[in-house]
Design a protein around this motif. Structure first.
Motif, PDB file in Angstrom:
ATOM      1  N   GLY A  95       0.288  -0.830  -0.396  1.00 47.08           N
ATOM      2  CA  GLY A  95      -0.009  -0.115   0.015  1.00 47.08           C
ATOM      3  C   GLY A  95       0.455   1.156   0.141  1.00 47.08           C
ATOM      4  N   ASP A  96       0.232   2.564  -0.060  1.00 41.15           N
ATOM      5  CA  ASP A  96       0.702   4.133   0.116  1.00 41.15           C
ATOM      6  C   ASP A  96       1.466   3.587   1.492  1.00 41.15           C
ATOM      7  OD1 ASP A  96      -0.648   4.013  -1.956  1.00 41.15           O
ATOM      8  OD2 ASP A  96      -2.252   4.847  -1.478  1.00 41.15           O
ATOM      9  N   GLY A  97       2.549   5.071   1.613  1.00 41.27           N
ATOM     10  CA  GLY A  97       3.024   5.412   3.108  1.00 41.27           C
ATOM     11  C   GLY A  97       4.840   4.876   2.896  1.00 41.27           C
ATOM     12  N   ASP A  98       5.069   5.182   3.752  1.00 47.43           N
ATOM     13  CA  ASP A  98       7.234   5.549   4.221  1.00 47.43           C
ATOM     14  C   ASP A  98       7.405   4.050   3.561  1.00 47.43           C
ATOM     15  OD1 ASP A  98       9.707   6.076   3.950  1.00 47.43           O
ATOM     16  OD2 ASP A  98       9.111   7.605   5.695  1.00 47.43           O
ATOM     17  N   PRO A  99       8.357   3.170   2.954  1.00 47.46           N
ATOM     18  CA  PRO A  99       8.421   1.618   3.502  1.00 47.46           C
ATOM     19  C   PRO A  99       9.451   1.728   4.209  1.00 47.46           C
ATOM     20  CG  PRO A  99       9.369   2.822   1.161  1.00 47.46           C
ATOM     21  CD  PRO A  99       8.449   4.224   1.671  1.00 47.46           C
ATOM     22  N   LEU A 100      10.695   3.526   4.485  1.00 43.45           N
ATOM     23  CA  LEU A 100      11.859   2.935   5.564  1.00 43.45           C
ATOM     24  C   LEU A 100      11.367   2.568   6.800  1.00 43.45           C
ATOM     25  CD1 LEU A 100      13.056   6.354   4.069  1.00 43.45           C
ATOM     26  CD2 LEU A 100      13.899   4.279   2.823  1.00 43.45           C
ATOM     27  N   PRO A 101      12.583   1.890   7.462  1.00 46.12           N
ATOM     28  CA  PRO A 101      14.047   1.483   7.078  1.00 46.12           C
ATOM     29  C   PRO A 101      13.833   0.045   5.929  1.00 46.12           C
ATOM     30  CG  PRO A 101      13.871   0.640   8.778  1.00 46.12           C
ATOM     31  CD  PRO A 101      12.000   1.212   9.066  1.00 46.12           C
ATOM     32  N   GLY A 102      12.165   0.011   5.010  1.00 46.75           N
ATOM     33  CA  GLY A 102      12.782  -1.494   4.862  1.00 46.75           C
ATOM     34  C   GLY A 102      12.922  -2.986   5.488  1.00 46.75           C
ATOM     35  N   PRO A 103      12.657  -3.709   4.718  1.00 46.46           N
ATOM     36  CA  PRO A 103      12.206  -5.070   5.519  1.00 46.46           C
ATOM     37  C   PRO A 103      13.279  -5.767   6.787  1.00 46.46           C
ATOM     38  CG  PRO A 103      12.406  -5.351   3.321  1.00 46.46           C
ATOM     39  CD  PRO A 103      12.771  -4.289   3.182  1.00 46.46           C
ATOM     40  N   THR A 104      12.330  -6.395   7.319  1.00 46.65           N
ATOM     41  CA  THR A 104      14.143  -6.405   7.657  1.00 46.65           C
ATOM     42  C   THR A 104      13.583  -9.205   7.777  1.00 46.65           C
ATOM     43  OG1 THR A 104      11.745  -7.092  10.164  1.00 46.65           O
ATOM     44  CG2 THR A 104      13.814  -5.773   9.707  1.00 46.65           C
ATOM     45  N   ASP A 105      14.306  -9.486   8.299  1.00 51.62           N
ATOM     46  CA  ASP A 105      14.019 -11.341   7.788  1.00 51.62           C
ATOM     47  C   ASP A 105      13.773 -11.135   9.478  1.00 51.62           C
ATOM     48  OD1 ASP A 105      14.443 -13.903   6.493  1.00 51.62           O
ATOM     49  OD2 ASP A 105      15.670 -13.600   8.490  1.00 51.62           O
ATOM     50  N   SER A 106      12.000 -12.174   9.380  1.00 46.17           N
ATOM     51  CA  SER A 106      11.647 -12.565   9.742  1.00 46.17           C
ATOM     52  C   SER A 106      12.355 -13.690  10.895  1.00 46.17           C
ATOM     53  CB  SER A 106      10.674 -13.485   9.933  1.00 46.17           C
ATOM     54  OG  SER A 106      10.597 -14.307   8.833  1.00 46.17           O
ATOM     55  N   TRP A 107      12.559 -14.558  10.624  1.00 50.07           N
ATOM     56  CA  TRP A 107      14.073 -14.952  11.684  1.00 50.07           C
ATOM     57  C   TRP A 107      14.790 -15.416  12.179  1.00 50.07           C
ATOM     58  CZ3 TRP A 107      11.227 -18.739  14.223  1.00 50.07           C
ATOM     59  CH2 TRP A 107       9.956 -19.138  13.476  1.00 50.07           C
ATOM     60  N   THR A 108      15.996 -13.391  11.145  1.00 50.01           N
ATOM     61  CA  THR A 108      17.196 -13.531  12.024  1.00 50.01           C
ATOM     62  C   THR A 108      16.167 -12.571  12.999  1.00 50.01           C
ATOM     63  OG1 THR A 108      17.975 -12.914  10.159  1.00 50.01           O
ATOM     64  CG2 THR A 108      19.020 -11.310  11.310  1.00 50.01           C
ATOM     65  N   THR A 109      15.219 -11.745  12.774  1.00 50.52           N
ATOM     66  CA  THR A 109      14.657 -10.771  14.027  1.00 50.52           C
ATOM     67  C   THR A 109      14.038 -11.643  15.321  1.00 50.52           C
ATOM     68  OG1 THR A 109      14.019  -9.371  12.370  1.00 50.52           O
ATOM     69  CG2 THR A 109      12.425  -9.427  14.483  1.00 50.52           C
ATOM     70  N   LEU A 110      13.666 -12.539  14.691  1.00 50.09           N
ATOM     71  CA  LEU A 110      13.379 -13.766  16.177  1.00 50.09           C
ATOM     72  C   LEU A 110      14.785 -14.179  16.843  1.00 50.09           C
ATOM     73  CD1 LEU A 110      10.152 -15.161  14.338  1.00 50.09           C
ATOM     74  CD2 LEU A 110       9.914 -13.564  15.935  1.00 50.09           C
ATOM     75  N   ALA A 111      15.859 -14.076  15.591  1.00 44.80           N
ATOM     76  CA  ALA A 111      16.988 -14.952  16.761  1.00 44.80           C
ATOM     77  C   ALA A 111      17.760 -13.521  17.529  1.00 44.80           C
ATOM     78  CB  ALA A 111      18.231 -15.154  15.811  1.00 44.80           C
ATOM     79  N   GLY A 112      17.278 -12.374  17.026  1.00 55.37           N
ATOM     80  CA  GLY A 112      17.230 -11.380  17.990  1.00 55.37           C
ATOM     81  C   GLY A 112      16.415 -11.435  19.146  1.00 55.37           C
ATOM     82  N   LEU A 113      15.009 -11.121  18.545  1.00 53.50           N
ATOM     83  CA  LEU A 113      14.351 -11.576  20.185  1.00 53.50           C
ATOM     84  C   LEU A 113      14.165 -12.752  20.745  1.00 53.50           C
ATOM     85  CD1 LEU A 113      11.257 -10.364  18.016  1.00 53.50           C
ATOM     86  CD2 LEU A 113      12.569  -8.570  19.505  1.00 53.50           C
ATOM     87  N   ALA A 114      15.079 -13.709  20.546  1.00 50.96           N
ATOM     88  CA  ALA A 114      14.874 -14.835  21.597  1.00 50.96           C
ATOM     89  C   ALA A 114      15.988 -14.503  22.236  1.00 50.96           C
ATOM     90  CB  ALA A 114      15.709 -15.852  20.587  1.00 50.96           C
ATOM     91  N   ARG A 115      16.831 -13.887  22.058  1.00 48.82           N
ATOM     92  CA  ARG A 115      18.055 -13.468  23.265  1.00 48.82           C
ATOM     93  C   ARG A 115      18.387 -12.022  24.157  1.00 48.82           C
ATOM     94  NH1 ARG A 115      20.514 -17.891  23.599  1.00 48.82           N
ATOM     95  NH2 ARG A 115      22.235 -16.793  25.287  1.00 48.82           N
ATOM     96  N   GLU A 116      16.587 -11.294  23.888  1.00 47.81           N
ATOM     97  CA  GLU A 116      16.440  -9.863  23.947  1.00 47.81           C
ATOM     98  C   GLU A 116      14.874  -9.974  24.976  1.00 47.81           C
ATOM     99  OE1 GLU A 116      18.190  -6.717  23.190  1.00 47.81           O
ATOM    100  OE2 GLU A 116      17.969  -7.078  20.804  1.00 47.81           O
ATOM    101  N   THR A 117      14.485 -11.705  25.170  1.00 50.03           N
ATOM    102  CA  THR A 117      13.659 -12.162  26.042  1.00 50.03           C
ATOM    103  C   THR A 117      13.361 -12.700  26.673  1.00 50.03           C
ATOM    104  OG1 THR A 117      12.539 -12.942  24.170  1.00 50.03           O
ATOM    105  CG2 THR A 117      12.057 -10.514  24.015  1.00 50.03           C
TER     106      THR A 117
END
Length: 309
Positions: A46-68
């Motif tokens: 859709g419309d709107g600002d796409p920044l900063p761009g996509p993040t990979d879900s499993w890379t993100t969840l790996a980080g969250l795994a260590r910070e939760t």
């Protein structure tokens, strides 16, 4: 009636950094929501600002795994079109270990052709068979006893003499299958899933689809009550009409439409909406929070919905 399990679900491809997601996940954990889930997409919609761009879900969840530390983590849903099942099984098992056994895998057939074109990913137009084989492979790799080998020959994938490692901490990792298909999806859920999810369904058909999945379980010789039945809806709550209108505008929606198709309105309306879903056999709700930086929204939902459930 059992308490409703409430989870936070967001769409980071709409414009969110890892730090944005971390802040939301940590606030959700502090407030007592049972899980933080995210979509698995690579292109703004859709419309709107796409920044900063996509993040990979499993890379993100790996980080969250260590910070939760307590909140469960997962995808709603990873796409079979850009997740190879052998690699996905490794990724999910590793993140499960990194989180101490808090991961869940939502896996679907994929649908967003434009994101595939944008990143050079093939987009097959017949995808259901792909999904079925992926579910067979992922569950087969995880369930193969340590020291034994896993082989698979299908139409789409062949695995030969796989050591089927690493193993996840959980046995099994909860798998979520979703969709509104009348026959094939219920059969997949009955065969592979710990949870059956309907994302953004028409509220009038929720029970009908739940009943299809329950019938598929009975046909397969499985206890229908062994599945968790869940839904995902956009959440937009305000303590008064002005706040509701402001939150709706922030996500490009209007209150009337959100009230009809989502879980929206005043805190009392949210509680009523959750109660209606519970009466339809739903025990878990994913609250899609599209304004990822509005942490006060989570506070308001928790103050009312969490107390009532």
């Amino acid at each position: 009636m059992a308490p409703m399990d409430l989870r936070i679900f967001t769409e980071p491809q709409q414009g969110a950094s890892y730090d944005d997601q971390l802040a939301l996940a940590q606030r959700a954990e502090q407030l007592g929501f049972s899980a933080f889930f995210r979509s698995d997409h690579f292109l703004h919609m859709g419309d709107g600002d796409p920044l900063p761009g996509p993040t990979d879900s499993w890379t993100t969840l790996a980080g969250l795994a260590r910070e939760t530390s307590t909140i469960r983590l997962g995808t709603l849903v990873s796409s079979a079109t850009f997740r190879h099942p052998g690699l996905l099984a490794i990724q999910v098992a590793q993140v499960d270990a990194m989180s101490g056994g808090r991961v869940e895998l939502g896996l679907g057939a994929g649908w967003f052709e434009a994101e595939h074109e944008a990143y050079g990913i093939p987009f097959p137009h017949k995808r259901f068979g792909l999904l079925e084989e992926q579910l067979e492979i992922v569950t087969g790799l995880w369930s193969t006893p340590v020291g034994e080998r896993f082989d698979f020959t299908g139409k789409h994938y062949t695995l030969t003499d796989s050591p089927a490692l690493p193993k996840p901490v959980q046995d099994p990792v909860p798998i979520i299958v979703g969709g509104g298909g009348p026959k094939r999806t219920p059969r997949l859920a009955a065969r592979f899933a710990g949870e059956y999810n309907q994302s953004f369904p028409e509220k009038s058909i929720v029970v009908e689809q739940v009943n299809r999945v329950r019938a598929a379980c009975e046909e397969a010789g499985r206890d229908p009550d062994s599945l968790t039945y869940s839904v995902a809806f956009v959440a937009c709550v305000g303590k008064d009409e002005a706040e509701l209108a402001r939150r709706a505008a922030a996500i490009g929606r209007v209150p009337a439409e959100l009230r009809e198709h989502g879980l929206a309105g005043t805190p009392a309306e949210l509680v009523d909406g959750l109660g209606a879903l519970a009466e339809q056999g739903i025990s878990r709700v994913y609250l899609q929070c599209l304004d990822i930086r509005d942490l006060d929204h989570l506070d308001l939902i928790a103050d009312t919905a969490m107390a009532s459930s």
